[in-house]
Design an enzyme around this catalytic site. Structure first.
Site, PDB file in Angstrom:
ATOM      1  N   CYS A   2       0.816  -1.211   0.000  1.00 47.54           N
ATOM      2  CA  CYS A   2       0.000   0.000   0.000  1.00 47.54           C
ATOM      3  C   CYS A   2       0.852   1.265   0.000  1.00 47.54           C
ATOM      4  CB  CYS A   2      -0.887   0.034   1.238  1.00 47.54           C
ATOM      5  SG  CYS A   2      -1.910  -1.413   1.422  1.00 47.54           S
ATOM      6  N   ARG A  27       4.847   0.350  -6.096  1.00 49.97           N
ATOM      7  CA  ARG A  27       4.857  -0.476  -4.890  1.00 49.97           C
ATOM      8  C   ARG A  27       3.953  -1.703  -5.015  1.00 49.97           C
ATOM      9  NH1 ARG A  27       6.417   2.697  -0.086  1.00 49.97           N
ATOM     10  NH2 ARG A  27       5.051   1.432   1.180  1.00 49.97           N
ATOM     11  N   TRP A  74      -3.001  -2.636  -1.510  1.00 48.32           N
ATOM     12  CA  TRP A  74      -2.621  -4.009  -1.898  1.00 48.32           C
ATOM     13  C   TRP A  74      -3.349  -4.910  -0.902  1.00 48.32           C
ATOM     14  CZ3 TRP A  74      -0.113  -8.334   0.099  1.00 48.32           C
ATOM     15  CH2 TRP A  74       0.394  -9.235  -0.838  1.00 48.32           C
ATOM     16  N   ASN A 100      -1.522   1.904   5.988  1.00 46.80           N
ATOM     17  CA  ASN A 100      -0.617   0.832   5.526  1.00 46.80           C
ATOM     18  C   ASN A 100      -0.288  -0.029   6.730  1.00 46.80           C
ATOM     19  OD1 ASN A 100      -0.537   2.200   3.158  1.00 46.80           O
ATOM     20  ND2 ASN A 100       1.663   2.613   3.183  1.00 46.80           N
ATOM     21  N   GLY A 101      -0.267  -1.334   6.539  1.00 46.78           N
ATOM     22  CA  GLY A 101       0.074  -2.216   7.654  1.00 46.78           C
ATOM     23  C   GLY A 101      -1.060  -3.185   7.917  1.00 46.78           C
ATOM     24  N   GLU A 486      18.199 -16.725  -8.946  1.00 43.01           N
ATOM     25  CA  GLU A 486      17.782 -15.359  -9.232  1.00 43.01           C
ATOM     26  C   GLU A 486      17.213 -15.250 -10.657  1.00 43.01           C
ATOM     27  OE1 GLU A 486      17.058 -12.853  -7.687  1.00 43.01           O
ATOM     28  OE2 GLU A 486      17.268 -11.136  -9.009  1.00 43.01           O
ATOM     29  N   LYS A 490      13.427 -14.089 -11.543  1.00 45.45           N
ATOM     30  CA  LYS A 490      13.124 -12.967 -12.450  1.00 45.45           C
ATOM     31  C   LYS A 490      12.102 -13.410 -13.488  1.00 45.45           C
ATOM     32  CE  LYS A 490      14.222 -10.301 -10.640  1.00 45.45           C
ATOM     33  NZ  LYS A 490      14.982 -10.125  -9.439  1.00 45.45           N
ATOM     34  N   GLU A 493       8.539 -14.074 -11.882  1.00 47.58           N
ATOM     35  CA  GLU A 493       7.772 -12.953 -11.329  1.00 47.58           C
ATOM     36  C   GLU A 493       7.242 -12.002 -12.393  1.00 47.58           C
ATOM     37  OE1 GLU A 493       9.674 -10.490  -8.353  1.00 47.58           O
ATOM     38  OE2 GLU A 493      11.575 -10.506  -9.397  1.00 47.58           O
ATOM     39  N   HIS A 509      18.802 -35.625  -9.390  1.00 41.74           N
ATOM     40  CA  HIS A 509      18.047 -36.130  -8.239  1.00 41.74           C
ATOM     41  C   HIS A 509      16.558 -35.782  -8.317  1.00 41.74           C
ATOM     42  CE1 HIS A 509      21.795 -37.329  -6.377  1.00 41.74           C
ATOM     43  NE2 HIS A 509      22.285 -36.159  -6.764  1.00 41.74           N
ATOM     44  N   LYS A 608       6.330  -4.126  -4.372  1.00 42.33           N
ATOM     45  CA  LYS A 608       7.755  -3.819  -4.371  1.00 42.33           C
ATOM     46  C   LYS A 608       8.365  -4.047  -2.996  1.00 42.33           C
ATOM     47  CE  LYS A 608      11.666  -2.242  -5.899  1.00 42.33           C
ATOM     48  NZ  LYS A 608      12.491  -3.290  -6.549  1.00 42.33           N
TER      49      LYS A 608
HETATM   50  C1  AGP Z   1      12.732  -9.215  -6.342  1.00 42.48           C
HETATM   51  O1  AGP Z   1      12.677  -9.217  -7.717  1.00 42.48           O
HETATM   52  C2  AGP Z   1      11.470  -9.413  -5.674  1.00 42.48           C
HETATM   53  N1  AGP Z   1      10.495  -8.476  -6.098  1.00 42.48           N
HETATM   54  C3  AGP Z   1      11.482  -9.740  -4.196  1.00 42.48           C
HETATM   55  O2  AGP Z   1      11.906 -11.062  -4.106  1.00 42.48           O
HETATM   56  C4  AGP Z   1      12.326  -8.883  -3.224  1.00 42.48           C
HETATM   57  O3  AGP Z   1      13.683  -9.078  -3.474  1.00 42.48           O
HETATM   58  C5  AGP Z   1      11.971  -9.262  -1.779  1.00 42.48           C
HETATM   59  O4  AGP Z   1      10.627  -8.971  -1.543  1.00 42.48           O
HETATM   60  C6  AGP Z   1      12.841  -8.595  -0.754  1.00 42.48           C
HETATM   61  O5  AGP Z   1      12.695  -7.212  -0.786  1.00 42.48           O
HETATM   62  P1  AGP Z   1      13.721  -6.264  -0.064  1.00 42.48           P
HETATM   63  O6  AGP Z   1      15.026  -6.442  -0.737  1.00 42.48           O
HETATM   64  O7  AGP Z   1      13.154  -4.890  -0.255  1.00 42.48           O
HETATM   65  O8  AGP Z   1      13.775  -6.671   1.373  1.00 42.48           O
END
Ligand code: AGP
Length: 613
Positions: A2, A27, A74, A100-101, A486, A490, A493, A509, A608
């Site tokens: 949010c 965000r 969100w 937010n929260g 990673e 990518k 997501e 395995h 985000k």
């Molecule tokens: C990364 O592409 C992601 N959107 C997500 O995994 C992110 O790295 C994770 O939420 C951690 O966020 P931060 O680095 O702000 O703590």
């Protein structure tokens, strides 16, 4: 997650609010809303969907006002729809609130408020806050700010909130615990934001509200801040460390692409002032005071989430190889609930782009409460993580808008490399020649990334093939295993293709069962200690007709010949290869997502900064 923006002052509030909502879109959100004050009445508009949907809805309305609050939601409690969108109104319609929260004890509060005759129009946890404040305001003969303070003393959970009052149109009330909130100070005007993005266009003077504080902001008046004990606190003005330019896409189609291309500079910024080129000495100013603790630590624990966790895994290789100290890398979300063994001579390194990830912050608090030294690696200046760790180093990658983290990741790995090099040298665990070699190689990384970026068009071609698949496997070994994880993250997501990262040797395995002629297998096969082993793994995939997309060292012949597509990257010291090998994987995910028509910068369901657990 949010986003909050609010304004009070002489200007027209609505354009500032809607512009702020656009700046908060990165965000992640599913609905948006705005409340303004007109003739001592609150006027409220909320819409499921994009900020542009809200804007269209408000197009023909009278939006003239000098004060207002706005929010991107969100969904946590209650599906994304118009009713659940913020702001929420009090029973009498005279208070509007954005939040937010999470209110963890909302059910108990809701039942009590319903018993007292309050009607709930939404399924959110947030709505209890506005009714609770109204109830105390009406029954306790206190002013609104005090009613807010009293109400929040009974709330379990986290919040950053802003309140608009029809009876007090000349003031905004804001409060915070656990979620960030900034007050931007202008010329007899105030801007509120859940981060600097909606504020930076108007002012760089900000106050970071602290946990438990409630503030009253009114134009032409000093800000009044009280803590949870009702003590008056002096506002502390700080400079906002982001620029408007960082928030714009420039000539790029997407923030993610811009941020991928910014990496050479982001890495240079991460290194700036930390390598004394004359003396070839590495030193991170932010951790100097805690260096002894780090050098004498029993072990390092690295806790993080998502991409930052992947950076932490690379950190494990760096610290173990160079500093020769034991390292454990933990998912912050698991660590916090495991009752882990933590001692006073442990050092916890928490890594986070945003510095607001709820699980990472909880892991930090846990380790602190057990007496460990805590070190932060963080991108957002002034974030909760930066404030709550004993010491730390900023990554200085600049504002990252794309939900898929790219430049923050390589900047995190850069800082971890510098940290490991500095400690290794001080501990006498690394020969001077290797130390200098690694420093020189690290300094050459930005130039090497520039070269990789010139292959963007070729990677786009490869993306045509990957875009048609439903699954993908990423394989890597050693320090490139976290890069495989990673790369897979990518892809999934932003393109919604199911992808898994594996240590190459683990394929036998289980995952090998998935391989057929439709399966792209992206292999990190740069020249490293395990090169021959990875070559064998590639043979195993080929024997089952899998399609090989390889990342190879410049001049490689063997793997190139075995691959359907091969992307060459400049040679570098093995420990530093992740900084280069992750770049083609970022570009590949970007182009695949585009070809599949996905919203690259705002992938579905993602936020985000994950500020709730
Ligand atoms: C990364 O592409 C992601 N959107 C997500 O995994 C992110 O790295 C994770 O939420 C951690 O966020 P931060 O680095 O702000 O703590």
């Amino acid at each position: 997650m949010c986003g909050i923006v609010a304004y009070i002052g002489p200007k027209a509030a609505y354009p500032i609010l809607i512009n702020g909502l656009r700046r908060l879109e990165y965000r992640g959100y599913d609905s948006a809303g705005v409340a303004i004050i007109q003739d001592h009445n609150i006027v409220l508009y909320k819409r499921r969907g994009k900020v542009s949907d809200l804007e269209d809805y408000c197009m023909d309305k009278d939006m003239a006002a000098c004060a207002g609050i706005a929010h991107t939601r969100w969904a946590t409690h209650g599906e994304p729809n118009d009713e659940n969108a913020h702001p929420h109104l009090s029973e009498d319609g005279k208070l509007a609130l954005i939040h937010n929260g999470i209110v963890e004890n909302y059910l108990v509060l809701k039942q009590e408020l319903m018993r007292r005759g309050y009607t709930f129009r939404s399924n959110t946890d947030t709505e209890v806050l506005v009714h609770l404040i109204e109830d105390i305001y009406k029954n306790e003969q206190v002013d609104l700010a005090e009613a807010v303070r009293l109400a929040l003393s009974g709330v379990v959970g986290t919040y950053a909130l802003a309140i608009l009052s029809a009876e007090n149109p000349g003031q905004l009330i804001v409060a915070k615990r656990g979620s960030p909130l900034l007050i931007g100070v202008g010329d007899n005007e105030y801007f509120i934001g859940s981060d600097g993005a909606p504020i930076v266009e108007y002012t760089k003077q900000v106050i970071y509200l602290k946990d438990g504080e409630v503030a009253v902001v009114s134009p032409h008046r000093e800000i009044v801040i009280k803590n949870s004990e009702n003590e008056t606190k002096r506002p502390y003005l700080e400079k906002l460390e982001i620029s408007l330019e960082q928030l714009e896409k420039g000539n790029f189609d997407h923030y993610m692409l811009k941020e991928i291309f910014e990496q050479p500079n982001a890495i240079k910024d991460s290194m700036r002032g930390r390598i004394n080129t004359q003396k070839n000495v590495v030193s991170l100013g932010g951790i100097i005071e805690y260096e002894e603790k780090m050098l004498n630590a029993h072990r390092f624990i690295i806790a993080a989430c998502g991409t930052s966790w992947h950076a932490g895994l690379i950190g494990e290789y760096l610290f173990e190889s160079l500093v020769r100290m034991p390292v454990e890398v933990e998912y912050a979300s698991e660590f916090r609930y495991r009752n882990p063994v933590i001692n006073e001579d442990d050092v916890l390194i928490v890594i986070s782009q945003s510095g607001e990830t709820a699980d990472t912050l909880a892991a930090l608090e846990l380790a602190k409460s057990r007496g460990a030294t805590t070190i932060g690696i963080c991108n957002v200046v002034g974030s909760t993580l930066a404030r709550n760790t004993h010491a730390g180093s900023y990554t200085h990658a600049g504002h990252e808008t794309g939900v898929a983290s790219t430049k923050a990741f390589t900047a995190q790995v850069t800082v971890l490399t510098l940290m490991a090099l500095g400690l290794a040298r001080k501990k006498g665990k690394i020969a001077l020649s290797q130390y200098y070699q690694l420093i020189n190689d690290l300094e050459s990384i930005p130039g090497k990334i520039e070269k990789i970026l010139t292959q963007n068009d070729y990677i786009k071609e490869i993306a045509q093939f990957v875009a048609q698949t439903k699954n993908a496997i990423y394989l890597g070994r050693g320090v490139n295993f976290p890069v495989a994880l990673e790369g897979a993250l990518k892809l999934k997501e932003i393109s919604y293709i199911h992808a898994e990262g594996y240590p190459a040797a683990e394929m036998k395995h289980g995952p090998i069962a998935l391989i057929d002629e439709a399966m792209p297998v992206i292999v990190l096969a740069t020249e490293q200690e395990t090169y021959e082993k990875v070559v064998s793994n590639i043979q195993e995939v080929k024997a089952r007709k899998g399609k090989i997309i390889s990342i190879v060292s410049q001049g490689d012949k063997l793997v190139k010949e075995m691959s359907d597509y091969a992307i060459e990257i400049p040679r570098t010291e093995e420990l530093l290869t992740p900084l280069a090998s992750c770049i083609p994987l970022q570009l590949l995910a970007y182009h695949v997502a585009l070809l599949r028509g996905c919203d690259v910068d705002k992938p579905r369901n993602l936020a985000k900064s994950v500020s709730v657990e």
